[in-house]
Motif scaffolding. Structure first.
Motif, PDB file in Angstrom:
ATOM      1  N   VAL A  64     -36.560  -5.031 -12.765  1.00  6.69           N
ATOM      2  CA  VAL A  64     -36.030  -4.420 -11.545  1.00  6.69           C
ATOM      3  C   VAL A  64     -34.669  -4.985 -11.143  1.00  6.69           C
ATOM      4  O   VAL A  64     -34.054  -4.493 -10.183  1.00  6.69           O
ATOM      5  CB  VAL A  64     -37.010  -4.552 -10.361  1.00  6.69           C
ATOM      6  N   PHE A  68     -33.467  -3.074  -7.627  1.00  2.00           N
ATOM      7  CA  PHE A  68     -34.203  -3.377  -6.393  1.00  2.00           C
ATOM      8  C   PHE A  68     -33.510  -4.509  -5.644  1.00  2.00           C
ATOM      9  O   PHE A  68     -32.942  -5.412  -6.252  1.00  2.00           O
ATOM     10  CB  PHE A  68     -35.630  -3.811  -6.709  1.00  2.00           C
ATOM     11  N   MET A  83     -35.390   0.150  -3.224  1.00  2.00           N
ATOM     12  CA  MET A  83     -35.605   0.495  -4.633  1.00  2.00           C
ATOM     13  C   MET A  83     -34.714   1.676  -4.990  1.00  2.00           C
ATOM     14  O   MET A  83     -34.879   2.770  -4.443  1.00  2.00           O
ATOM     15  CB  MET A  83     -37.071   0.838  -4.870  1.00  2.00           C
ATOM     16  N   ASP A  90     -42.041   2.613 -12.644  1.00  2.00           N
ATOM     17  CA  ASP A  90     -42.148   1.902 -11.363  1.00  2.00           C
ATOM     18  C   ASP A  90     -43.335   2.383 -10.537  1.00  2.00           C
ATOM     19  O   ASP A  90     -43.628   1.812  -9.482  1.00  2.00           O
ATOM     20  CB  ASP A  90     -40.870   2.075 -10.538  1.00  2.00           C
TER      21      ASP A  90
END
Length: 128
Positions: A64, A68, A83, A90
Motif C-alpha cells: 500500500v 494509502f 486510500m 484491496d
C-alpha cells in the motif's frame, strides 16, 4: 474501556479512492499508537498501516506504500486511512486498532498482538 468505530467503507471501482475513519470513545486518554488491519475472505488478518501517538511516525505494508496514507486528529479522537488508486486485491474488511501501552507511544507497530482495542470493521470492495 475504549470503543472504536470504523466508517467510510463501500464499493468503489479500481483506481478510485476511499477514506476510512476510526472514531474512538470512552477512555480515549489511555490509547496511544493506532493501526489499520484488513482481512480478506478466507485469509488471515493482515497489517496495513500504523501511526504513533503524535502522528510523526508512520509505517505501511509494502503493498500500500504510495497509495494509502494514515493520519490522526487527536483533538477529534479520530484516525483516518486515505486510500487512493485502489485495486481489487484491496478488497477486505478493514479494522482499526489502538494500543494502550504508553511505552509504545512513539512507535508505529505492525504486530496485532500489540493492540488492545479493536473496532468491528468496515467493508471495502474494489471492483475491476
Amino acid at each position: 474501556q475504549v470503543q472504536l468505530v470504523e466508517s467510510g467503507g463501500g464499493l468503489v471501482q479500481a483506481g478510485g479512492s476511499l477514506r476510512l475513519s476510526c472514531a474512538a470513545s470512552g477512555r480515549v486518554f489511555s490509547i496511544y499508537s493506532m493501526g489499520w488491519f484488513r482481512q480478506a475472505p478466507g485469509k488471515e488478518r493482515d497489517f496495513v498501516a500504523a501511526i504513533s501517538w503524535s502522528g510523526v511516525t508512520t509505517y505501511y505494508t509494502d503493498s500500500v506504500k504510495g497509495r494509502f496514507t494514515i493520519s490522526r486528529d487527536n483533538a477529534k479522537n479520530t484516525m483516518y486511512l486515505q486510500m487512493n488508486s485502489l485495486k481489487p486485491e484491496d478488497t477486505a474488511v478493514y479494522y482499526c486498532a489502538a494500543d494502550r501501552d504508553y511505552a509504545n507511544r512513539n512507535f508505529a507497530t505492525m504486530f496485532p498482538t500489540h493492540y488492545d482495542y479493536w473496532g468491528q470493521g468496515t467493508q471495502v470492495t474494489v471492483s475491476s
